[in-house]
Design a protein around this motif. Structure first.
Motif, PDB file in Angstrom:
ATOM      1  N   ILE A   1       0.836  -1.201   0.000  1.00 48.53           N
ATOM      2  CA  ILE A   1       0.000   0.000   0.000  1.00 48.53           C
ATOM      3  C   ILE A   1       0.869   1.249   0.000  1.00 48.53           C
ATOM      4  O   ILE A   1       0.618   2.204  -0.739  1.00 48.53           O
ATOM      5  CB  ILE A   1      -0.938  -0.014   1.223  1.00 48.53           C
ATOM      6  CG1 ILE A   1      -1.897  -1.203   1.130  1.00 48.53           C
ATOM      7  CG2 ILE A   1      -1.716   1.291   1.310  1.00 48.53           C
ATOM      8  CD1 ILE A   1      -2.770  -1.374   2.350  1.00 48.53           C
TER       9      ILE A   1
ATOM     10  N   ARG B   1       2.346   2.534  -3.304  1.00 46.12           N
ATOM     11  CA  ARG B   1       1.435   3.195  -4.247  1.00 46.12           C
ATOM     12  C   ARG B   1       0.377   3.972  -3.473  1.00 46.12           C
ATOM     13  O   ARG B   1      -0.785   4.025  -3.875  1.00 46.12           O
ATOM     14  CB  ARG B   1       0.766   2.152  -5.152  1.00 46.12           C
ATOM     15  CG  ARG B   1       1.751   1.281  -5.900  1.00 46.12           C
ATOM     16  CD  ARG B   1       1.076   0.095  -6.553  1.00 46.12           C
ATOM     17  NE  ARG B   1       2.036  -0.726  -7.268  1.00 46.12           N
ATOM     18  CZ  ARG B   1       2.774  -1.665  -6.699  1.00 46.12           C
ATOM     19  NH1 ARG B   1       2.665  -1.899  -5.410  1.00 46.12           N
ATOM     20  NH2 ARG B   1       3.629  -2.374  -7.407  1.00 46.12           N
TER      21      ARG B   1
ATOM     22  N   ALA C   1      -3.315   4.647  -5.009  1.00 46.48           N
ATOM     23  CA  ALA C   1      -4.191   3.603  -4.474  1.00 46.48           C
ATOM     24  C   ALA C   1      -5.239   4.197  -3.543  1.00 46.48           C
ATOM     25  O   ALA C   1      -6.417   3.815  -3.594  1.00 46.48           O
ATOM     26  CB  ALA C   1      -3.364   2.550  -3.744  1.00 46.48           C
TER      27      ALA C   1
ATOM     28  N   SER D   1      -9.121   4.070  -4.390  1.00 40.23           N
ATOM     29  CA  SER D   1      -9.918   3.319  -3.425  1.00 40.23           C
ATOM     30  C   SER D   1     -10.986   4.199  -2.788  1.00 40.23           C
ATOM     31  O   SER D   1     -12.162   3.810  -2.707  1.00 40.23           O
ATOM     32  CB  SER D   1      -9.010   2.731  -2.343  1.00 40.23           C
ATOM     33  OG  SER D   1      -9.771   2.130  -1.323  1.00 40.23           O
TER      34      SER D   1
ATOM     35  N   LEU E   1      -1.952  -2.003  -8.525  1.00 46.46           N
ATOM     36  CA  LEU E   1      -2.757  -0.912  -7.978  1.00 46.46           C
ATOM     37  C   LEU E   1      -4.110  -1.424  -7.490  1.00 46.46           C
ATOM     38  O   LEU E   1      -4.634  -0.959  -6.469  1.00 46.46           O
ATOM     39  CB  LEU E   1      -2.953   0.168  -9.043  1.00 46.46           C
ATOM     40  CG  LEU E   1      -3.440   1.532  -8.539  1.00 46.46           C
ATOM     41  CD1 LEU E   1      -2.450   2.118  -7.546  1.00 46.46           C
ATOM     42  CD2 LEU E   1      -3.635   2.491  -9.707  1.00 46.46           C
TER      43      LEU E   1
ATOM     44  N   ALA F   1      -3.510  -3.004  -4.059  1.00 47.37           N
ATOM     45  CA  ALA F   1      -3.337  -1.988  -3.021  1.00 47.37           C
ATOM     46  C   ALA F   1      -4.650  -1.265  -2.741  1.00 47.37           C
ATOM     47  O   ALA F   1      -5.017  -1.027  -1.580  1.00 47.37           O
ATOM     48  CB  ALA F   1      -2.260  -0.988  -3.445  1.00 47.37           C
ATOM     49  N   GLY F   2      -5.385  -0.924  -3.809  1.00 45.76           N
ATOM     50  CA  GLY F   2      -6.661  -0.239  -3.622  1.00 45.76           C
ATOM     51  C   GLY F   2      -7.675  -1.103  -2.898  1.00 45.76           C
ATOM     52  O   GLY F   2      -8.421  -0.623  -2.039  1.00 45.76           O
TER      53      GLY F   2
END
Length: 703
Positions: A242, A245, A249, A253, A317, A320-321
């Motif tokens: 996380i 990015r 992210a 998100s 991504l 992470a998102g």
């Protein structure tokens, strides 16, 4: 190579541009929330009228029948042909009823009183009729009149669990063959074991497998499984991924949560009048917003691993998102349950404050204690049994504390997973102890408990299917379009942005957990629960086909050739490798040495050839399983490296690689098509019947 980003001349997502993006998202959410609360607070939910009723005997009605209710929509069920589809609006119950003689007539009855003294009165077939509430409908899970012995109860529970595991495994295997996550097959199995299929086709079988007194036991076991599953999910979230990015992210998100949540708050206004149970508007609307904004991190992770997208910008991504999404979702769920359980605004603020204090205490006080686990693991090479027991107790006590505070118990278990030290060996050890039993045994019980609550037959009016379609469209537009626009604003191409939106639109298991909590809290009716479950399933099924449509050439995935070159990149020798190669592709660990014994003399022949040993591993058949997968890859690479050193010592140039493959036959075929490969050696078996070509991966390569 795939370009990491297509900025399209927009510049990077930082500074003023980032602030403007967050400003637009915040304003949109604030306006939607204000409009929803202002309009919705003046609306009334339909009064609760479900129950058993006595009636004045008429030419049409029996003397007793039952009314079941989903918001405004009411079903009347009596003996014989007596039934009706009614609608409760403006204090009047209207609709068409089939009478005792098989004929039908219109009904228009006035609601005179409510609650336990509900009375309807009116005229049916020119006869005065009065319907009086006599008793509540029997609750699901009520014990039978004849109490079972402890041994018999245990036996029936074991039968139910065995049936669930068998159905889940079979359905998961079937869905895996068409490119869907196995967990979706397990969810489908749970629903099919309920009233939707088994209860409709063979109700006696369904009642025997899942009698009323066994369902609460299944539900309790499922709740324990959910607590430990959420612990695993929290433990597998990687803060490092996380942080790498964080800006992009977090923005994608947060937008993919705020946009569907805003639409969920708006669609809650008409839905509240149509399908809401006896609940206040604010918790209902907040729950609808949360339900629309979910992304299932575990299911998404499996899709990314199986499609080898984690080393591409879109996949990385998305992972992470989704991790940020997961944390946000459980926080919002805690808020929704706090508002739903509180008697007033002040009570809700107290619950939210206690939830924040609990989370802070776990991070500040619990994390340093758990950090000592890393030291213990480094010293011993394993987690001491006393520490394992302590972790299990921590999970249970955290769930209990969350429940006492007034939020979802699983939130406490999730927090324990989040604060676990990120130590590879420790995480592997704990995952190994829990994953198989929790995911294989306990989690399918949750699916069948959910399936027993899903009544697709309750959507027996065209208006309900229209509303189900509207909710589906709102969910897809909110999540997919929200994430897509955020990604495009962040510099991705339209193709990549749309693919990211399709991934973030995956809801799966996480949505089912949220929906069950909403149903248990009385925030949604059975019909609305069924609609949202169908929405969760369809949006998850959409991800794979949508990615194939958006990326038909697989540019967003790492091709097997590149995965192989990456895997062997750190093992190149100083000596020049022969120009030609032999690909050795064992399908299991038992046949590696036998294949190498065949390959070695071939490699020594003239001209000499290099041995390329590739071991493809199938993705772990668990909805979590990322840690297990990494452990298996490392162990396989270590074993292959040992054999490589032996071959190099005997003068045979060798490279080895191992990576995950969901379609081993196709990947081996692409590797074998490399121009330097002269021969491929792999093991297989002939069909059980006949003398045909071996099936499986061997058959794909030979074809």
């Amino acid at each position: 190579m795939h370009a990491p980003l297509d900025n399209g001349g927009r510049g990077s997502l930082r500074g003023t541009r980032l602030l403007v993006g967050y400003g637009v998202v915040t304003v949109f959410l604030a306006v939607a929330a204000s409009v929803s609360i202002k309009i919705g607070s003046d609306r009334d939910h339909p009064p609760a009228i479900a129950g058993l009723y006595s009636a004045t005997p008429t030419a049409c009605f029996d003397s007793s029948f039952e009314l079941t209710q989903s918001g405004q929509f009411v079903d009347l069920d009596g003996t014989g042909p007596v039934e009706g589809k009614l609608r409760l609006r403006d204090g009047r119950l209207k609709g068409e009823v089939t009478c005792r003689d098989g004929g039908s007539t219109d009904v228009d009855l006035a609601l005179d009183q409510g609650g336990d003294n509900t009375v309807f009165s009116g005229t049916v077939l020119d006869q005065s009729v009065t319907l009086a509430f006599t008793a509540a409908l029997p609750e699901a899970g009520k014990a039978p009149a004849k109490k079972r012995s402890a041994e018999e109860t245990f036996g029936r529970l074991m039968l139910a669990i065995a049936a669930v595991i068998l159905a889940a495994r079979l359905a998961g295997a079937v869905l895996a063959t068409v490119g869907q996550p196995r967990v979706m097959g397990e969810i489908i199995a749970g629903i099919l074991l309920g009233p939707t299929l088994l209860g409709a086709v063979a109700p006696d079988v369904k009642d025997y497998l899942f009698p009323a007194d066994i369902i609460p036991l299944l539900s309790a076991a499922a709740s324990i499984g959910l607590a430990f599953y959420l612990f695993l999910v929290g433990m597998e979230l990687d803060p490092t991924a996380i942080r790498q990015r964080a800006t992009q992210a977090a923005f994608i998100s947060n937008t993919s949560v705020a946009f569907p949540m805003a639409l969920g708050l708006l669609v809650a206004v008409p839905t509240y009048e149509l399908l809401a149970p006896d609940a206040d508007y604010l918790p209902f609307a907040l729950f609808m917003g949360v339900a629309m904004s979910i992304t299932a991190f575990p299911v998404l992770a499996r899709i990314l691993v199986e499609r080898r997208m984690l080393r591409r910008p879109v996949g990385a991504l998305a992972m992470a998102g989704a991790a940020i999404d997961d944390v946000t979702a459980w926080g919002l769920l805690a808020l929704a349950t706090a508002v739903a359980g509180a008697g007033s605004g002040v009570d809700a603020l107290v619950v939210v404050g206690l939830a924040g204090a609990f989370t802070a205490a776990m991070i500040v006080g619990g994390r340093p204690i758990l950090r000592r686990l890393s030291t213990a693991y480094d010293e011993l090479g394993y987690v001491p049994p006393l520490w394992v027991a302590g972790i299990f107790v921590s999970i249970l006590l955290a769930a209990y504390t969350a429940q006492e505070i007034g939020i979802a118990p699983i939130f406490g278990a999730f927090i324990v997973g989040l604060i676990m030290p990120r130590h590879a060996g420790l995480t592997e050890d704990m995952s190994r102890r829990l994953e198989d039993f929790v995911v294989t045994v306990l989690l399918p019980l949750f699916f069948v408990v959910t399936g027993l609550k899903v009544h697709v037959g309750s959507l027996d009016r065209w208006q309900l299917w229209v509303l189900a379609l509207i909710l589906f469209v709102v969910a897809v537009v909110g999540k997919w379009v929200g994430a897509m626009l955020a990604a495009r604003y962040g510099g991705f191409s339209w193709r990549d942005s749309s693919a990211l939106g399709a991934l973030m639109n995956t809801r799966g298991l996480t949505e089912l957990i949220v929906l069950n909590i909403g149903l248990d809290l009385g925030l949604i009716s059975t019909a609305l629960f069924t609609m949202l479950v169908l929405m969760a399933i369809v949006t998850t099924f959409m991800a794979g086909p949508a990615l194939r449509l958006l990326d038909p050439r697989g540019e967003l995935s790492e091709p097997p050739e590149e995965a192989f070159r990456r895997a062997v990149g750190e093992r190149e020798t100083a000596e020049a490798a022969p120009e030609r190669s032999i690909l050795v592709a064992p399908q299991d660990d038992r046949n590696i040495d036998a294949l190498l014994a065949l390959a070695e003399p071939l490699a020594r022949s003239q001209p000499p050839r290099e041995l390329v040993v590739v071991r493809l591993l199938r993705p772990v058949a668990l909805s979590t399983g990322l840690v297990t997968e990494d452990r298996q890859l490392r162990q396989t690479v270590e074993e292959l490296d040992q054999r490589r050193e032996l071959l190099l010592g005997r003068g045979v140039q060798t490279r080895v690689a191992a990576f995950t493959s969901a379609d081993q036959g196709a990947d081996l075929l692409r590797l074998a098509s490399e121009p330097t490969i002269d021969l491929i050696l792999m093991n297989g078996r002939r069909p059980l019947l006949g003398e045909g070509v071996p099936g499986g991966e061997v058959g794909v390569v030979l074809a």
